[in-house]
Design a protein around this motif. Structure first.
Motif, mmCIF file in Angstrom:
data_model
loop_
_atom_site.group_PDB
_atom_site.id
_atom_site.type_symbol
_atom_site.label_atom_id
_atom_site.label_comp_id
_atom_site.label_asym_id
_atom_site.label_seq_id
_atom_site.Cartn_x
_atom_site.Cartn_y
_atom_site.Cartn_z
ATOM 1 N N PHE A 22 38.849 37.575 57.474
ATOM 2 C CA PHE A 22 38.635 37.216 56.071
ATOM 3 C C PHE A 22 39.492 36.009 55.705
ATOM 4 O O PHE A 22 39.022 35.080 55.041
ATOM 5 N N ILE A 26 38.094 32.445 54.309
ATOM 6 C CA ILE A 26 38.536 31.853 53.046
ATOM 7 C C ILE A 26 39.159 30.482 53.285
ATOM 8 O O ILE A 26 38.946 29.538 52.503
ATOM 9 N N HIS A 143 27.384 31.100 47.047
ATOM 10 C CA HIS A 143 28.481 31.965 47.494
ATOM 11 C C HIS A 143 28.609 33.196 46.602
ATOM 12 O O HIS A 143 28.984 34.271 47.070
ATOM 13 N N GLY A 147 28.491 37.044 47.645
ATOM 14 C CA GLY A 147 29.458 38.027 47.152
ATOM 15 C C GLY A 147 28.784 39.202 46.477
ATOM 16 O O GLY A 147 29.236 40.344 46.575
ATOM 17 N N CYS A 174 36.412 42.630 49.435
ATOM 18 C CA CYS A 174 35.393 42.214 48.475
ATOM 19 C C CYS A 174 36.058 41.700 47.196
ATOM 20 O O CYS A 174 35.673 40.649 46.663
ATOM 21 N N TYR A 177 37.627 38.307 47.786
ATOM 22 C CA TYR A 177 36.614 37.251 47.856
ATOM 23 C C TYR A 177 36.205 36.815 46.453
ATOM 24 O O TYR A 177 36.090 35.617 46.177
#
Length: 196
Positions: A22, A26, A143, A147, A174, A177
């Motif tokens: 993750f 990112i 994006h 998500g 989640c 994000y």
């Protein structure tokens, strides 16, 4: 006793691997958005248009959508807090609130994108800022849709009692994000406001 402690080790390794993956994801998105904003500023600064007359700025629907974007981040933060203390009903409620706010955000985004596109085609060929804003907002919206898909999967599993105080890494990722999407959106709006 020893067997139980050994079975925890692979799970912790998977958690660390998920968090590392993750983080790399990112970091990659951050570089992409930073490069996009730098390109936006370069094109804006080299543009030969009279900015005071021809560029009216950010559509109101994009400003309004910000409230819902921040609301999604807040709702997911509360969902993570709820699952940590085993408040399953509130956990699921906050997930549904986050999903609803994300959908409303996308509705306002669609309105803003439509307005940007109309302004782009109505302005002269020398004015590229509306088109650039459209592309940046559209990429962010894509994006957000990604998500939203992740949020839907987390919510589906939450409704089947798939998370508890020990197992909520997917919920946390989640939420992180969406916090990233919040930050990117706010930075983009500041950039747009500075150039209008």
């Amino acid at each position: 006793m020893i067997k139980d402690s050994l079975s925890v080790l692979p799970m912790r390794r998977e958690i660390h691997q998920a968090r590392l993956g993750f983080f790399l994801f990112i970091a990659t998105l951050s570089v992409f958005f930073a490069a996009s904003l730098i390109a936006y500023f370069v094109i804006w600064s080299t543009s030969s248009i009279d900015r005071t007359v021809s560029f009216s700025g950010v559509p109101a629907s994009l400003w309004i959508s910000t409230l819902f974007m921040v609301g999604v981040g807040y709702a997911l933060h509360r969902a993570v807090q709820s699952v940590r203390v085993e408040k399953q009903v509130w956990f699921r409620r906050w997930l549904f609130v986050a999903g609803g706010m994300a959908l409303v955000f996308l509705v306002f985004q669609a309105n803003g994108l439509n307005r940007l596109l109309a302004e782009h085609f109505a302005s002269g060929p020398d004015i590229k800022l509306y088109g650039l804003m459209f592309v940046l907002v559209f990429v962010h919206a894509l994006h957000v849709i990604g998500g939203l898909a992740t949020l839907a999967m987390v919510t589906n599993r939450a409704c089947r009692d798939g998370y508890d105080h020990e197992n909520y890494v997917a919920v946390s990722i989640c939420s992180d994000y969406w916090h990233f999407l919040d930050a990117v959106w706010l930075v983009m709006l500041v950039a747009f406001a500075l150039t209008s």
